[in-house]
Design an enzyme around this catalytic site. Structure first.
Site, PDB file in Angstrom:
ATOM      1  N   ASN A   1       0.841  -1.206   0.000  1.00 17.22           N
ATOM      2  CA  ASN A   1       0.000   0.000   0.000  1.00 17.22           C
ATOM      3  C   ASN A   1       0.871   1.250   0.000  1.00 17.22           C
ATOM      4  OD1 ASN A   1      -2.745  -0.757  -0.161  1.00 17.22           O
ATOM      5  ND2 ASN A   1      -2.615  -1.610   1.904  1.00 17.22           N
TER       6      ASN A   1
ATOM      7  N   ASP B   1      10.723  -7.430  -0.458  1.00 15.80           N
ATOM      8  CA  ASP B   1      11.232  -7.232   0.889  1.00 15.80           C
ATOM      9  C   ASP B   1      12.664  -6.743   0.748  1.00 15.80           C
ATOM     10  OD1 ASP B   1      11.054  -7.134   3.661  1.00 15.80           O
ATOM     11  OD2 ASP B   1      11.874  -9.149   3.915  1.00 15.80           O
TER      12      ASP B   1
ATOM     13  N   PHE C   1      14.108   7.788   3.777  1.00 17.52           N
ATOM     14  CA  PHE C   1      13.503   7.209   4.981  1.00 17.52           C
ATOM     15  C   PHE C   1      14.393   6.090   5.492  1.00 17.52           C
ATOM     16  CE2 PHE C   1      11.918   5.003   1.282  1.00 17.52           C
ATOM     17  CZ  PHE C   1      11.950   3.664   1.643  1.00 17.52           C
TER      18      PHE C   1
ATOM     19  N   TYR D   1      17.141   3.999   6.972  1.00 18.76           N
ATOM     20  CA  TYR D   1      18.565   4.178   7.273  1.00 18.76           C
ATOM     21  C   TYR D   1      19.265   5.130   6.308  1.00 18.76           C
ATOM     22  CZ  TYR D   1      17.799   0.032  10.182  1.00 18.76           C
ATOM     23  OH  TYR D   1      17.328  -0.845  11.113  1.00 18.76           O
TER      24      TYR D   1
END
Length: 195
Positions: free
Chosen positions: A10, A70, A150, A152
């Site tokens: 999303n 991922d 965003f 790291y």
């Protein structure tokens, strides 16, 4: 009629990024578009496993061609931690600042600063499974720098650059990042099937 492909996310930024690469040749749908409101669990201990869990959930429950992804940060001196736990390295609340602080704390005094970001995409197309991977090597610096990005991004300097991802800005990051590489491979594969 254009083929449809579900991206098991999303995250509107991810959707926009992939859509722009696919150049309107394929209609990309989000979880929201298919009315999937489930937070698909990421219980595998590898990026490949988590990406596949997301894709399989959509394919099994909605019978739609789809892909999941991922990604995370792997630090050589920490045996590739935080890895699949990158988003929740400092706790289940997925606090980016706390995660960064934990990395900086654990890495204090460490000479070997080598790290990499890695993304794995799992595509299920007509029941067949395919994997695509992207990696960008770099190093962890000793304190945060930069405002954009965003996770790291403020402590990671990619190889060949002297600025962090957070200093380089999204335009540069989205061209060279681990996700951009994996997405590029995915899109080339999909578009090659269209010919």
């Amino acid at each position: 009629m254009k083929n449809k492909l579900v991206f098991a996310t999303n995250n509107i930024h991810k959707i926009e990024e992939v859509s722009s690469i696919l150049n309107d040749k394929i209609e990309l749908l989000s979880l929201k578009d298919i009315h999937c409101n489930v937070d698909i669990p990421e219980t595998a201990n590898t990026f490949e496993g988590n990406a596949l869990l997301k894709a399989e959930y959509i394919y099994d429950n909605y019978q739609l061609n789809c892909f999941g992804d991922d990604s995370g940060l792997e630090i050589e001196a920490l045996n590739n931690e935080p890895g699949v736990y990158s988003a929740r390295y400092a706790g289940e609340d997925k606090n980016s600042l706390a995660n960064m602080q934990k990395v900086l704390s654990v890495m204090e005094g460490e000479k070997n600063r080598k790290a990499q970001f890695r993304t794995v995409i799992s595509l299920i197309l007509n029941g067949k499974k395919y994997f695509f991977e992207g990696t960008i090597k770099g190093e962890i610096i000793t304190k945060e720098r930069g405002e954009s990005g965003f996770g790291y991004d403020p402590i990671f300097v990619p190889e060949g650059y002297n600025k962090t991802f957070a200093e380089l800005g999204n335009e540069v990051k989205n061209k060279i990042s681990h996700r951009a590489q994996a997405v590029d491979k995915l899109c080339k594969f999909i578009l090659s099937l269209e010919k």
